[in-house]
Design an enzyme around this catalytic site. Structure first.
Site, PDB file in Angstrom:
ATOM      1  N   ASP A 286      -5.198  -2.917  -2.327  1.00  0.00           N
ATOM      2  CA  ASP A 286      -6.395  -2.148  -2.405  1.00  0.00           C
ATOM      3  C   ASP A 286      -6.563  -1.306  -3.686  1.00  0.00           C
ATOM      4  O   ASP A 286      -7.688  -0.401  -3.593  1.00  0.00           O
ATOM      5  CB  ASP A 286      -7.005  -1.827  -1.154  1.00  0.00           C
ATOM      6  CG  ASP A 286      -5.955  -0.665  -0.717  1.00  0.00           C
ATOM      7  OD1 ASP A 286      -5.733   0.253  -1.391  1.00  0.00           O
ATOM      8  OD2 ASP A 286      -5.590  -0.837   0.551  1.00  0.00           O
TER       9      ASP A 286
ATOM     10  N   ASP B  53      -1.258  -0.719   5.247  1.00  0.00           N
ATOM     11  CA  ASP B  53      -1.526   0.440   5.428  1.00  0.00           C
ATOM     12  C   ASP B  53      -0.902   1.194   6.480  1.00  0.00           C
ATOM     13  O   ASP B  53      -0.537   2.158   6.544  1.00  0.00           O
ATOM     14  CB  ASP B  53      -3.092   0.605   5.232  1.00  0.00           C
ATOM     15  CG  ASP B  53      -3.600   1.857   5.958  1.00  0.00           C
ATOM     16  OD1 ASP B  53      -3.677   2.768   5.119  1.00  0.00           O
ATOM     17  OD2 ASP B  53      -3.899   2.092   7.012  1.00  0.00           O
TER      18      ASP B  53
ATOM     19  N   GLU C 124       1.873   3.843  -4.043  1.00  0.00           N
ATOM     20  CA  GLU C 124       1.524   2.584  -4.242  1.00  0.00           C
ATOM     21  C   GLU C 124       2.384   1.704  -5.195  1.00  0.00           C
ATOM     22  O   GLU C 124       2.615   0.417  -4.525  1.00  0.00           O
ATOM     23  CB  GLU C 124       0.036   2.460  -4.689  1.00  0.00           C
ATOM     24  CG  GLU C 124      -0.882   2.850  -3.941  1.00  0.00           C
ATOM     25  CD  GLU C 124      -2.396   3.183  -4.229  1.00  0.00           C
ATOM     26  OE1 GLU C 124      -3.395   3.399  -3.531  1.00  0.00           O
ATOM     27  OE2 GLU C 124      -2.565   3.340  -5.515  1.00  0.00           O
TER      28      GLU C 124
ATOM     29  N   HIS D 212     -25.290  26.099 -11.717  1.00  0.00           N
ATOM     30  CA  HIS D 212     -25.919  27.010 -12.883  1.00  0.00           C
ATOM     31  C   HIS D 212     -27.158  26.402 -13.378  1.00  0.00           C
ATOM     32  O   HIS D 212     -27.474  25.025 -13.270  1.00  0.00           O
ATOM     33  CB  HIS D 212     -24.767  27.170 -14.114  1.00  0.00           C
ATOM     34  CG  HIS D 212     -24.648  25.685 -14.752  1.00  0.00           C
ATOM     35  ND1 HIS D 212     -25.276  25.191 -15.611  1.00  0.00           N
ATOM     36  CD2 HIS D 212     -23.439  24.961 -14.471  1.00  0.00           C
ATOM     37  CE1 HIS D 212     -24.658  23.910 -16.024  1.00  0.00           C
ATOM     38  NE2 HIS D 212     -23.536  23.979 -15.319  1.00  0.00           N
TER      39      HIS D 212
ATOM     40  N   GLU E 188     -15.267  24.699 -13.885  1.00  0.00           N
ATOM     41  CA  GLU E 188     -15.680  23.166 -14.012  1.00  0.00           C
ATOM     42  C   GLU E 188     -14.385  22.494 -14.596  1.00  0.00           C
ATOM     43  O   GLU E 188     -13.394  22.951 -15.074  1.00  0.00           O
ATOM     44  CB  GLU E 188     -16.993  22.693 -14.995  1.00  0.00           C
ATOM     45  CG  GLU E 188     -17.216  21.299 -15.308  1.00  0.00           C
ATOM     46  CD  GLU E 188     -17.597  20.814 -13.923  1.00  0.00           C
ATOM     47  OE1 GLU E 188     -16.729  20.616 -13.241  1.00  0.00           O
ATOM     48  OE2 GLU E 188     -18.656  20.294 -13.663  1.00  0.00           O
TER      49      GLU E 188
ATOM     50  N   ASP F 296       0.917  -1.145   0.101  1.00  0.00           N
ATOM     51  CA  ASP F 296       0.081  -0.088  -0.095  1.00  0.00           C
ATOM     52  C   ASP F 296       0.986   1.227   0.092  1.00  0.00           C
ATOM     53  O   ASP F 296       2.075   1.197   0.198  1.00  0.00           O
ATOM     54  CB  ASP F 296      -0.813   0.084   1.103  1.00  0.00           C
ATOM     55  CG  ASP F 296      -1.974   1.059   1.065  1.00  0.00           C
ATOM     56  OD1 ASP F 296      -2.347   1.373  -0.057  1.00  0.00           O
ATOM     57  OD2 ASP F 296      -2.979   1.198   2.146  1.00  0.00           O
TER      58      ASP F 296
END
Length: 473
Positions: free
Chosen positions: A75, A124, A50, A276, A352, A9
């Site tokens: 994971d 982890d 990772e 919007h 956006e 991890d």
């Protein structure tokens, strides 16, 4: 022939930010932990960390027995799918790491499988130990590691100290959990819990009690729907004051300090988040970001803008209006500003996400033309749309920086931010401390209102989500 299991991890506190990895080599026959590896690697992304963890784990397995078969369990769906050859590797930082991992052992000796995050606790914890060591200016010490013990024995860890910019639940939730832990009566506390029962500040307890108080706003259970081009896949609802998640909510115990002594934090900076109104692309559910044709509002969208303007005028609380530079947000903001008698300030940080080559396409069209890129995008917040668009991770960094600046500039004020689907969902996600995949689990309708309040002590409170009542009146 021996068989090993490699669990790996990596993590990044900021993404990109201070990063580290953890790897474990396990004897598949006995379940015995044979090797632990962990390292602080400086500033990097989650995915790079990772991959570094994968490389370290495979190297450790080869050192034990170069002829052994290895089952890699992670994971990270992205790493598993890419190393299995089912997804393409496009990110320049990950290509050399993936190639390095593939060279460590012959391909026929290594298989890859995905597992849920909660089953990857050992690796982890190693990654987090490495990051903690790096924060102290040290290297990870295998002799001092508790990762294996902590992964196998349930413990009650001390609440982490607040970290991160104002509004992140990283800071607010940590203080809330710590204060709730202090307020619960305890019999002889263990070494693991003693730190939680120490005396804290009145402000922390006040924050914790606020979180534990049942929300006054009504909520609506989400209804699952198919993921769409706007990255919405769950029904709407209002969110009350409890903004830091279920970990902080529980039976309220008698506070150790009185309410009267809690300091006055003053009025929060409140962001009213307005998506919007509709454009011609909205009802067709087409990707419409910052890299496309910049459509204006449709007739329906202009009517929606007038309705939300009337609703905000009735409430009378908005003091400033900021808008994304795109045409549809500036038009929506102009309708509200005309009703409220306010000026509109264009804020580039509210724009956006750029959806690259997917602009103007439906979700189905993207799946047909770019299936590998779409799968990677759905699985990994750092994956970019085809053609070099903006990843959700990059959008989050941009929104967090914008939020931090605006919270400071508009402290104690109520500000209307007229923006888009991804920025609004990101504001909410960061306030809740929710994972990136939560972006696909929020419904956000055109011309809907959401709201987040940011307090001086770092707490954030999601007060409203996807309110469209003004469109139905």
């Amino acid at each position: 022939m021996r068989e090993f299991i490699v669990e790996a991890d990596g993590g990044s506190r900021g993404n990109p930010g201070p990063a580290g990895y953890g790897s474990v080599v396990i004897d598949a026959a006995t379940g015995e932990t044979l090797v632990e590896r962990a390292e602080y690697i400086g500033v990097a992304t989650n995915n790079v960390a990772e991959y570094r963890g994968l490389v370290a784990g495979l190297r450790a397995a080869r050192e034990l027995d170069p002829s052994a078969t290895v089952r890699v369990r992670m994971d990270s769906k992205l790493v598993v799918e890419q190393m299995s050859g089912r997804w393409k590797i496009k990110h320049p930082d990950m290509k050399p790491l993936a190639a390095e991992a593939a060279r460590i052992l012959p391909p026929g000796q290594v298989t890859y499988e995905w597992m849920p995050r909660e089953r990857n606790k050992h690796a982890d914890r190693l990654a987090n130990e490495a990051m903690d060591a790096g924060k102290r200016g040290e290297q990870w010490d295998a002799g001092a590691s508790r990762a294996e013990l902590d992964a196998r024995v349930p413990v009650t860890p001390a609440a982490p100290g607040p970290a991160g910019p104002p509004g992140d639940a990283t800071a607010g939730a940590a203080k809330a959990r710590e204060a709730l832990a202090r307020s619960r009566p305890t019999a002889s506390p263990t070494a693991d819990t003693a730190q939680e029962t120490s005396t804290g500040t009145d402000a922390d307890l006040r924050a914790a009690r606020t979180v534990a108080t049942p929300a006054q706003a009504s909520t609506q259970a989400p209804a699952p729907t198919q993921a769409s081009a706007s990255a919405s896949s769950v029904g709407s609802g209002s969110v009350g004051r409890a903004a830091v998640g279920p970990a902080a909510v529980g039976p309220a115990a008698t506070p150790s300090v009185g309410w009267g002594s809690a300091p006055d934090l003053g009025a929060p900076a409140t962001f009213v988040l307005l998506r919007h109104g509709e454009t011609p692309l909205t009802p067709q559910k087409r990707f419409s970001g910052s890299g496309g044709t910049d459509p204006s509002l449709s007739d329906v969208g202009r009517e929606q803008a007038e309705r939300v303007a009337a609703a905000l005028a009735r409430r009378g609380t908005v003091q400033h209006i900021l808008a994304s530079p795109l045409a549809r947000t500036r038009e929506t903001a102009a309708a509200v500003a005309a009703r409220l008698g306010l000026e509109v300030t264009v804020e580039d940080g509210l724009i956006e996400t750029d959806f690259g080559a997917w602009e103007g396409l439906t979700f189905g069209e993207v799946r047909e033309r770019h299936p590998d890129d779409l799968n990677a995008w759905l699985a990994d917040p750092e994956a970019e749309p085809t053609g070099g668009g903006e990843s959700f991770a990059a959008t989050a960094v941009r929104i967090a920086a914008t939020r931090e600046r605006l919270v400071e500039e508009y402290a104690g004020r109520t500000v209307l931010l007229v923006t888009h689907v991804t920025p609004i969902k990101t504001f909410v996600r960061l306030a809740l401390g929710a994972p990136p995949e939560s972006l696909f689990r929020m419904e956000l309708s055109a011309a809907s209102l959401s709201a987040v309040a940011y307090y001086a002590d770092g707490n954030a409170s999601v007060r409203l989500l996807n309110d469209t009542s003004h469109l139905r009146s």
